[in-house]
Design an enzyme around this catalytic site. Structure first.
Site, PDB file in Angstrom:
ATOM      1  N   ALA A  50       0.715  -1.292   0.012  1.00 31.83           N
ATOM      2  CA  ALA A  50       0.017  -0.080  -0.017  1.00 31.83           C
ATOM      3  C   ALA A  50       0.836   1.210   0.096  1.00 31.83           C
ATOM      4  O   ALA A  50       1.653   1.219   0.793  1.00 31.83           O
ATOM      5  CB  ALA A  50      -1.042   0.022   1.272  1.00 31.83           C
ATOM      6  N   ARG A 299     -12.157   5.894  -9.290  1.00 36.85           N
ATOM      7  CA  ARG A 299     -10.954   4.987 -10.057  1.00 36.85           C
ATOM      8  C   ARG A 299     -11.722   4.512 -11.137  1.00 36.85           C
ATOM      9  O   ARG A 299     -11.015   4.191 -12.249  1.00 36.85           O
ATOM     10  CB  ARG A 299     -10.722   4.103  -9.018  1.00 36.85           C
ATOM     11  N   HIS A 360      -6.817  -4.783  -9.028  1.00 37.16           N
ATOM     12  CA  HIS A 360      -6.442  -3.993  -7.898  1.00 37.16           C
ATOM     13  C   HIS A 360      -6.810  -4.641  -6.757  1.00 37.16           C
ATOM     14  O   HIS A 360      -6.437  -5.151  -5.844  1.00 37.16           O
ATOM     15  CB  HIS A 360      -6.307  -2.544  -7.968  1.00 37.16           C
ATOM     16  N   ARG A 395     -14.704   1.057  -4.660  1.00 40.77           N
ATOM     17  CA  ARG A 395     -14.149   1.633  -3.360  1.00 40.77           C
ATOM     18  C   ARG A 395     -13.466   2.940  -3.574  1.00 40.77           C
ATOM     19  O   ARG A 395     -12.850   3.020  -4.380  1.00 40.77           O
ATOM     20  CB  ARG A 395     -13.004   0.562  -2.912  1.00 40.77           C
TER      21      ARG A 395
HETATM   22  P1  FAD Z   1      -3.481  -8.659   2.784  1.00 43.59           P
HETATM   23  O1  FAD Z   1      -2.675  -7.631   3.410  1.00 43.59           O
HETATM   24  O2  FAD Z   1      -3.345  -9.082   1.511  1.00 43.59           O
HETATM   25  O3  FAD Z   1      -2.885  -9.983   3.383  1.00 43.59           O
HETATM   26  C1  FAD Z   1      -3.619 -11.334   3.268  1.00 43.59           C
HETATM   27  C2  FAD Z   1      -2.801 -12.199   4.153  1.00 43.59           C
HETATM   28  O4  FAD Z   1      -3.349 -13.573   4.243  1.00 43.59           O
HETATM   29  C3  FAD Z   1      -1.523 -12.571   3.788  1.00 43.59           C
HETATM   30  O5  FAD Z   1      -0.535 -12.719   4.920  1.00 43.59           O
HETATM   31  C4  FAD Z   1      -1.440 -14.076   3.112  1.00 43.59           C
HETATM   32  O6  FAD Z   1      -0.515 -14.689   3.261  1.00 43.59           O
HETATM   33  C5  FAD Z   1      -2.521 -14.730   3.780  1.00 43.59           C
HETATM   34  N1  FAD Z   1      -3.055 -15.666   3.027  1.00 43.59           N
HETATM   35  C6  FAD Z   1      -3.890 -15.521   2.073  1.00 43.59           C
HETATM   36  N2  FAD Z   1      -4.422 -16.881   1.727  1.00 43.59           N
HETATM   37  C7  FAD Z   1      -4.093 -17.581   2.680  1.00 43.59           C
HETATM   38  C8  FAD Z   1      -4.188 -18.848   3.158  1.00 43.59           C
HETATM   39  N3  FAD Z   1      -4.894 -19.845   2.105  1.00 43.59           N
HETATM   40  N4  FAD Z   1      -3.715 -19.533   4.168  1.00 43.59           N
HETATM   41  C9  FAD Z   1      -2.975 -18.610   4.933  1.00 43.59           C
HETATM   42  N5  FAD Z   1      -2.808 -17.558   4.718  1.00 43.59           N
HETATM   43  C10 FAD Z   1      -3.173 -16.926   3.592  1.00 43.59           C
HETATM   44  N6  FAD Z   1      -5.478   0.548   0.459  1.00 43.59           N
HETATM   45  C11 FAD Z   1      -5.514   1.687   0.976  1.00 43.59           C
HETATM   46  O7  FAD Z   1      -6.351   1.777   1.831  1.00 43.59           O
HETATM   47  N7  FAD Z   1      -4.806   2.498   0.873  1.00 43.59           N
HETATM   48  C12 FAD Z   1      -3.602   2.410  -0.114  1.00 43.59           C
HETATM   49  O8  FAD Z   1      -2.801   3.187  -0.011  1.00 43.59           O
HETATM   50  C13 FAD Z   1      -3.498   1.136  -0.672  1.00 43.59           C
HETATM   51  N8  FAD Z   1      -2.459   1.094  -1.848  1.00 43.59           N
HETATM   52  C14 FAD Z   1      -2.331  -0.241  -2.185  1.00 43.59           C
HETATM   53  C15 FAD Z   1      -1.514  -0.540  -3.195  1.00 43.59           C
HETATM   54  C16 FAD Z   1      -1.361  -1.795  -3.838  1.00 43.59           C
HETATM   55  C17 FAD Z   1      -0.129  -1.977  -4.719  1.00 43.59           C
HETATM   56  C18 FAD Z   1      -2.181  -2.777  -3.363  1.00 43.59           C
HETATM   57  C19 FAD Z   1      -2.066  -4.296  -4.132  1.00 43.59           C
HETATM   58  C20 FAD Z   1      -3.231  -2.716  -2.581  1.00 43.59           C
HETATM   59  C21 FAD Z   1      -3.338  -1.284  -2.129  1.00 43.59           C
HETATM   60  N9  FAD Z   1      -4.379  -0.979  -1.063  1.00 43.59           N
HETATM   61  C22 FAD Z   1      -4.455   0.070  -0.383  1.00 43.59           C
HETATM   62  C23 FAD Z   1      -5.446  -1.976  -0.957  1.00 43.59           C
HETATM   63  C24 FAD Z   1      -5.097  -2.621   0.689  1.00 43.59           C
HETATM   64  O9  FAD Z   1      -3.707  -2.856   0.592  1.00 43.59           O
HETATM   65  C25 FAD Z   1      -5.552  -3.843   0.833  1.00 43.59           C
HETATM   66  O10 FAD Z   1      -6.730  -4.100   0.438  1.00 43.59           O
HETATM   67  C26 FAD Z   1      -5.361  -4.298   2.046  1.00 43.59           C
HETATM   68  O11 FAD Z   1      -3.940  -4.252   2.652  1.00 43.59           O
HETATM   69  C27 FAD Z   1      -5.911  -5.858   2.454  1.00 43.59           C
HETATM   70  O12 FAD Z   1      -5.310  -6.262   3.778  1.00 43.59           O
HETATM   71  P2  FAD Z   1      -5.840  -7.624   4.140  1.00 43.59           P
HETATM   72  O13 FAD Z   1      -5.087  -7.727   5.648  1.00 43.59           O
HETATM   73  O14 FAD Z   1      -7.163  -7.881   4.024  1.00 43.59           O
HETATM   74  O15 FAD Z   1      -4.870  -8.673   3.383  1.00 43.59           O
HETATM   75  C1  SIN Z   2      -2.695   4.033  -4.504  1.00 39.37           C
HETATM   76  O1  SIN Z   2      -1.883   4.422  -3.533  1.00 39.37           O
HETATM   77  O2  SIN Z   2      -3.051   4.627  -5.404  1.00 39.37           O
HETATM   78  C2  SIN Z   2      -3.701   3.051  -3.972  1.00 39.37           C
HETATM   79  C3  SIN Z   2      -4.516   3.615  -2.945  1.00 39.37           C
HETATM   80  C4  SIN Z   2      -5.774   2.591  -2.853  1.00 39.37           C
HETATM   81  O3  SIN Z   2      -5.806   1.629  -3.438  1.00 39.37           O
HETATM   82  O4  SIN Z   2      -6.697   2.685  -1.964  1.00 39.37           O
END
Ligand code: FAD
Ligand code: SIN
Length: 555
Positions: A50, A299, A360, A395
């Site tokens: 992120a 977006r 994304h 979103r």
């Molecule tokens: P994740 O952080 O994806 O964690 C998932 C976890 O689950 C990982 O540890 C993985 O190993 C584990 N896992 C998955 N499947 C299994 C399984 N079967 N068994 C065991 N473990 C498993 N959002 C914002 O609000 N602001 C931002 O600036 C932003 N920037 C982004 C930039 C990028 C490049 C990306 C890809 C996303 C961005 N997002 C942003 C979106 C945001 O990062 C994600 O939606 C959020 O971090 C998801 O968090 P999470 O904890 O749900 O999942």
């Molecule tokens: C970005 O930094 O453009 C990603 C932000 C987001 O996915 O919320």
């Protein structure tokens, strides 16, 4: 291979080590024993990539109402307003907790390199769809910093055991022991990746925090772990799934042959970058033709506009232009992006940045309330795996980290409130260990690689940014064939992590296609050119319920 059964018991089983899982684990550890698992290294997750930051109302010039309104506008008539209000209002408290754990958000003084009266105030970024500056950030590596702080706290907590490189294969529910009344979650079967041995984790409460599913598309900003495992497992455990047709495509993924997927944060447009396309040798702006907010429109609109411009012009990419900002500012505000581009020979102070849209964020997921409660008792879904109703049909930028923080807090508070009263109808010793049957070792790994590529390709071509009924029909036929092949392979051969992920991805693809086929309108991220756009509230969620596989509208 050691096939001896092993079982582990705990109060809380948390699957996933992104922001959602780490926060859930830390909160839960105050009340009981926690097992935290991640299928890769604990710091490899969507959260770690992120960039933009965390949307939160921090200043007097902003208000909860303004953040709510921006979220509802982006969500195209489908957000659940009560959920939006709850999550937006929880923001300041959740941010304070991160700061208390040691997270440092960038201040204005660090950006302007000065000591003015507000040098200590947080520097707030702006992103698409936000009418105010309200995005807290740690440079442009916010997610990496969030994971580092939370993971350190989890590693130091005596009540938390972390199992890295362990992949959850299936949830254990009372259906596994033929209990036909209310469906309870009792834990999960988890594979130790080094040995492919499947362990039985028995828990009082289970939190799915498995993140997104970007790998279902050929081009994505997501890392390899994002294969939708949690949604697929929850579906197999009879949980309801919602709104899978709304997959968000980020407009500006770097277009460069020599790099893994790399995001150019929307915050770059927040600081004044504009989108351009090459027409007859000239680089011209185009977003003013699509939306009054221009390059900072929500977006879904920006991604579709780029897609349209690329198809019209035959160009391979669009461009971001931020050359009017001085080099020092760009280096201070975007150290990671600036450095990464320089390594590739692109100086963002002097050059245009080539970009394309890429898959994304999965707005749909396991259907929950604002406490992360699913339709399976004692199973919570938190973060990107869940669908609370916050995002609706699209979103708002930087709302997902906020959602994960808020819902993780709510989920554990809810579980703790029922900690002593909950007695599952099945005793732990009645839960069977994993039965591998007479599965054999496969000598046809190529089947997995081929199917994986085919699936991601047709999802990109037929179920991408702009859909039609005919393309969805084609995708449906393809996914049926692939699913049958994968199911056969799954039961005949010994499980490997690749096979687990492929089966889950196919299931996710089918859910996206089913939900998209059901929605007879264009709304937010779901654009079907056979149907007119409708953004009127209240829209209706799409809900998938087992055993009847058909998608149905929610009453
Ligand atoms: P994740 O952080 O994806 O964690 C998932 C976890 O689950 C990982 O540890 C993985 O190993 C584990 N896992 C998955 N499947 C299994 C399984 N079967 N068994 C065991 N473990 C498993 N959002 C914002 O609000 N602001 C931002 O600036 C932003 N920037 C982004 C930039 C990028 C490049 C990306 C890809 C996303 C961005 N997002 C942003 C979106 C945001 O990062 C994600 O939606 C959020 O971090 C998801 O968090 P999470 O904890 O749900 O999942
Ligand atoms: C970005 O930094 O453009 C990603 C932000 C987001 O996915 O919320």
């Amino acid at each position: 291979m050691d096939t001896a059964a092993a079982r582990v018991t705990c109060d809380f089983l948390v699957i996933g080590t992104g922001v959602a899982g780490l926060c859930s684990a830390l909160n839960a550890a105050r009340h009981g024993s926690v097992i935290l698992i991640s299928k890769d290294r604990a710091d490899e997750c969507n959260t770690a990539y992120a960039q933009g930051g965390i949307a939160c109302v921090m200043e007097e010039g902003d208000s909860f109402q303004a953040h709510v309104t921006d979220t509802l506008n982006a969500g195209a008539g489908l957000c659940h307003e009560d959920v939006v209000r709850d999550i937006v209002q929880a923001g300041p408290a959740r941010i304070r907790e991160l700061v208390e754990l040691g997270l440092h958000f960038t201040t204005r003084g660090e950006i302007d390199a000065g000591n003015g009266p507000d040098a200590e105030a947080y520097d707030l970024g702006r992103e698409g769809g936000h009418t105010r500056r309200r995005v807290l950030h740690a440079g442009d590596i916010t997610g990496r910093e969030v994971v580092a702080v939370l993971l350190k706290a989890c590693r130091n907590h005596p009540n938390i055991r972390i199992f890295e490189n362990h992949i959850a294969v299936d949830l254990i529910s009372t259906r596994h022991v033929n209990w036909q009344k209310e469906n309870w979650c009792l834990g999960a079967y988890v594979m130790e990746k080094a040995t492919c041995r499947i362990l039985t984790f028995v828990s009082k409460f289970t939190v799915l925090a498995t993140g997104g599913a970007g790998k279902v598309y050929l081009y994505t900003t997501n890392p390899d772990v994002a294969t939708g495992d949690g949604v697929a497992m929850a579906w197999r455990a009879y949980a309801e799934i919602s709104n899978m047709e709304f997959f968000q495509f980020h407009p500006t993924c770097l277009y460069h042959p020599k790099t893994k997927p790399f995001l150019i944060s929307e915050a770059v447009r927040g600081e004044g970058a504009v989108l351009k396309i090459r027409r007859r040798g000239e680089f011209v702006e185009f977003m003013q033709d699509y939306h009054p907010m221009g390059s900072l429109a929500p977006r879904d609109i920006v991604a579709r506009a780029i897609d349209n411009e690329l198809k019209r012009s035959g160009e391979a990419c669009a461009y971001l232009d931020i050359r009017h900002k001085d080099e020092g500012f760009l280096r201070r505000r975007f150290p990671n992006i600036h450095g990464h581009l320089l390594d590739l020979g692109i100086d963002m102070a002097k050059d245009l940045i080539p970009v394309v849209p890429a898959a994304h964020y999965c707005c749909g997921g396991v259907r929950t309330d604002v406490k992360g409660k699913t339709t399976v008792r004692n199973l919570y879904a938190v973060g990107e795996v869940g669908c609370t109703g916050l995002h609706g049909a699209n979103r708002l930028a930087s709302n997902s980290l906020l959602e994960a923080l808020a819902v993780a807090h709510n989920a554990i508070a809810d579980a703790v409130g029922r900690f002593t009263s909950e007695q599952p109808p099945v005793r732990p010793e009645q839960i069977p260990d994993w039965n591998a049957g007479d599965a054999k070792d496969s000598d046809e790994q190529i089947v997995i690689t081929h199917t994986w590529q085919e699936l991601r390709r047709f999802m990109w071509d037929y179920v991408g940014i702009v859909r039609t009924c005919k393309r969805l029909e084609r995708a449906k036929n393809r996914i049926r064939l692939l699913r049958n092949e994968i199911e056969k392979y799954y039961w005949d051969f010994i499980l490997t992590p690749d096979l687990v992920e492929l089966r889950n991805l196919a299931s996710i693809a089918e859910m996206i296609i089913d939900c998209a086929g059901t929605r007879q309108e264009s709304r937010g991220l779901h654009c079907n050119s056979d149907f007119a756009e409708n953004t009127r509230p209240p829209g209706q969620d799409t809900v998938l319920r087992r055993p009847s596989r058909a998608a149905v509208w929610l009453e």
